[in-house]
Design an enzyme around this catalytic site. Structure first.
Site, mmCIF file in Angstrom:
data_model
loop_
_atom_site.group_PDB
_atom_site.id
_atom_site.type_symbol
_atom_site.label_atom_id
_atom_site.label_comp_id
_atom_site.label_asym_id
_atom_site.label_seq_id
_atom_site.Cartn_x
_atom_site.Cartn_y
_atom_site.Cartn_z
ATOM 1 C CG ASN A 150 31.731 33.400 37.809
ATOM 2 O OD1 ASN A 150 30.726 32.692 37.955
ATOM 3 N ND2 ASN A 150 31.860 34.569 38.417
ATOM 4 N NE ARG A 194 20.709 39.377 45.313
ATOM 5 C CZ ARG A 194 21.953 38.979 45.088
ATOM 6 N NH1 ARG A 194 22.912 39.274 45.960
ATOM 7 N NH2 ARG A 194 22.253 38.301 43.998
ATOM 8 N N GLY A 244 29.210 45.164 46.881
ATOM 9 C CA GLY A 244 29.001 45.351 45.453
ATOM 10 C C GLY A 244 27.526 45.437 45.177
ATOM 11 N NE ARG A 282 31.157 32.897 42.256
ATOM 12 C CZ ARG A 282 30.150 33.750 42.081
ATOM 13 N NH1 ARG A 282 29.773 34.077 40.856
ATOM 14 N NH2 ARG A 282 29.512 34.250 43.114
ATOM 15 C CD GLU A 301 34.928 36.770 43.987
ATOM 16 O OE1 GLU A 301 33.967 36.186 44.480
ATOM 17 O OE2 GLU A 301 34.835 37.709 43.162
ATOM 18 C CD GLU A 341 37.975 46.037 44.913
ATOM 19 O OE1 GLU A 341 38.334 46.500 43.802
ATOM 20 O OE2 GLU A 341 37.763 44.827 45.094
ATOM 21 C CG HIS A 347 29.862 37.649 48.071
ATOM 22 N ND1 HIS A 347 28.881 38.372 48.732
ATOM 23 C CD2 HIS A 347 29.555 37.720 46.763
ATOM 24 C CE1 HIS A 347 28.029 38.861 47.852
ATOM 25 N NE2 HIS A 347 28.417 38.479 46.644
ATOM 26 N N GLY A 401 25.773 42.886 44.860
ATOM 27 C CA GLY A 401 25.444 41.926 45.904
ATOM 28 C C GLY A 401 26.503 42.084 46.977
#
Length: 402
Positions: free
Chosen positions: A7, A242, A211, A91, A387, A335, A181, A213
């Site tokens: 990633n 954001r 998260g 990714r 992921e 989580e 995501h 994001g």
């Protein structure tokens, strides 16, 4: 088969090596501050060995050199030879309308990812750098695959992905909802069905990736039919820095009043808003929660806004789906933040959603399971996302079927 999952970010490179015979992680690590005067490299093995060092990494090729060396290091390595790496999975955030599924890497694929850089400037550019660096060091003998975050959302109908702007902008610039995501939403969809003893094709699920994001998706019989993030990851609900969705006139109004350029306004919306902008404390939900518990009114407001907006999206997607069998919380906040999960459950209480307070408090730090009561009308789960495993599985399937 051992698969290396990559990633790549603009100044970072995260990795995991997964043994696909057992689907267990053998090691993972991160190259940080790539391209800066001094970087940081961390490497951890499944059996607890850790390597941490400050090292300059001029580019992603240099970062990959650190990864390769660590994998076969006599003290910290997990491989005897790099020949044990069967394939590499990458990714990629933005696949646009070009890629609706995972594919093996070739020159044409790289060109396609590059063509989508305007839709995800920081992400896709970094992914291309990572892919090319990997090819430089591992050569052509190790097959590589790319898994797109947007591909899971490619099943959305036009009524969900189109924006009500002049149609010509969709034709000229492909301006539409793409989501993000997707790899995480896809994993927890399959895992939730497994926990419920059913197939994804038999369920209506709402998956909440929360998260720094965040995004929420409506998944109807295994297929995404709507998602909160839009053309970019800025859309949806309030995140760490954001804004999420807001009146577009707020943007033009502030640009006029504050004499901001498009680039400066973009920084306000993406880097200075959200939890950070409202609380004035931090973009980290843990810090904001602590401040709220200490009586900070702006931190409390930030928490209230976040919980309110999450609840609105979940409620709205119940309409989209025409019902709901289960709600899933995943990612860092999803989580590990019982407060937000309880608040959403309470907001949906009129629909018969009931959260078990004890189970909810206990379901943190990687624990997986149901947090709703037996008599809850909709089951609610906490599922740690994975992921990397999705990427590894796709890569394995592509390599074996080529």
């Amino acid at each position: 088969m051992k698969i290396l999952v990559i990633n790549a970010g603009s100044s970072s490179l995260k990795y995991q090596l997964i043994d696909m015979d057992t689907e267990e992680m053998l090691c993972k690590g991160n190259c940080e501050r790539i391209g800066m005067e001094m970087g940081v490299f961390t490497h951890k093995t499944a059996d607890g060995r850790e390597l941490h060092k400050d090292v300059a990494m001029a580019d992603h090729t240099a970062a990959f050199t650190q990864v390769k060396d660590a994998l076969i290091d006599p003290e910290y390595g997990v491989l005897k030879s790099l020949d044990e790496v069967s394939a590499i999975g990458h990714r990629v955030v933005q696949g646009g309308s070009l890629f609706s599924k995972s594919v093996l890497v070739d020159d044409k694929v790289i060109e396609g990812i590059e063509s989508l850089i305007p839709l995800a400037p920081l992400h896709n550019k970094a992914h291309v750098q990572g892919i090319r660096a990997c090819r430089n060091l591992f050569g052509d003998k190790v097959p590589e695959a790319v898994v797109f975050d947007t591909s899971f959302h490619s099943t959305m109908p036009p009524k969900a992905y189109m924006f009500p702007i002049p149609y010509e902008y969709y034709e000229k610039y492909a301006v539409r909802r793409y989501g993000a995501h997707g790899t995480s939403h896809r994993y927890v969809t399959a895992r939730c069905a497994e926990l419920m003893g059913k197939k994804p094709e038999d369920l209506k699920l709402i998956t909440c990736h929360l998260g720094n994001g965040s995004s929420i998706s409506a998944v109807d019989h295994g297929k995404c039919v709507d998602t909160s993030m839009g053309l970019t990851p800025l859309d949806g609900f309030m995140m760490g820095t954001r804004t999420g969705t807001l009146d577009p006139s707020v943007v033009t109004f502030l640009m006029d009043k504050e004499h901001l350029s498009p680039v400066e306004m973009d920084q306000v919306l993406n880097k200075k808003s959200g939890l950070l902008g409202i609380s004035g404390v931090s973009s980290d939900d843990r810090d904001v929660t602590a401040a709220a518990d200490e009586g900070n009114e702006r931190a409390k407001l930030a928490q209230d806004i976040l919980e309110y907006q999450i609840s609105k999206f979940v409620g709205g997607y119940m309409v989209t789906l025409g019902g709901c069998d289960a709600i899933v919380f995943t990612a860092g906040i999803g989580e590990n933040q019982p407060r937000h999960r309880a608040a959403v459950g309470k907001a949906l209480g009129f629909l018969g959603v009931k959260i078990d307070e004890k189970l909810n408090e206990e379901m943190i730090h990687g624990k997986e399971g149901k947090i709703s009561t037996p008599d809850s009308s909709i089951e609610v789960y906490v599922i740690p996302t994975n992921e990397e495993l999705v990427i590894a599985r796709d890569t394995k399937a592509l390599v074996e079927n080529q």
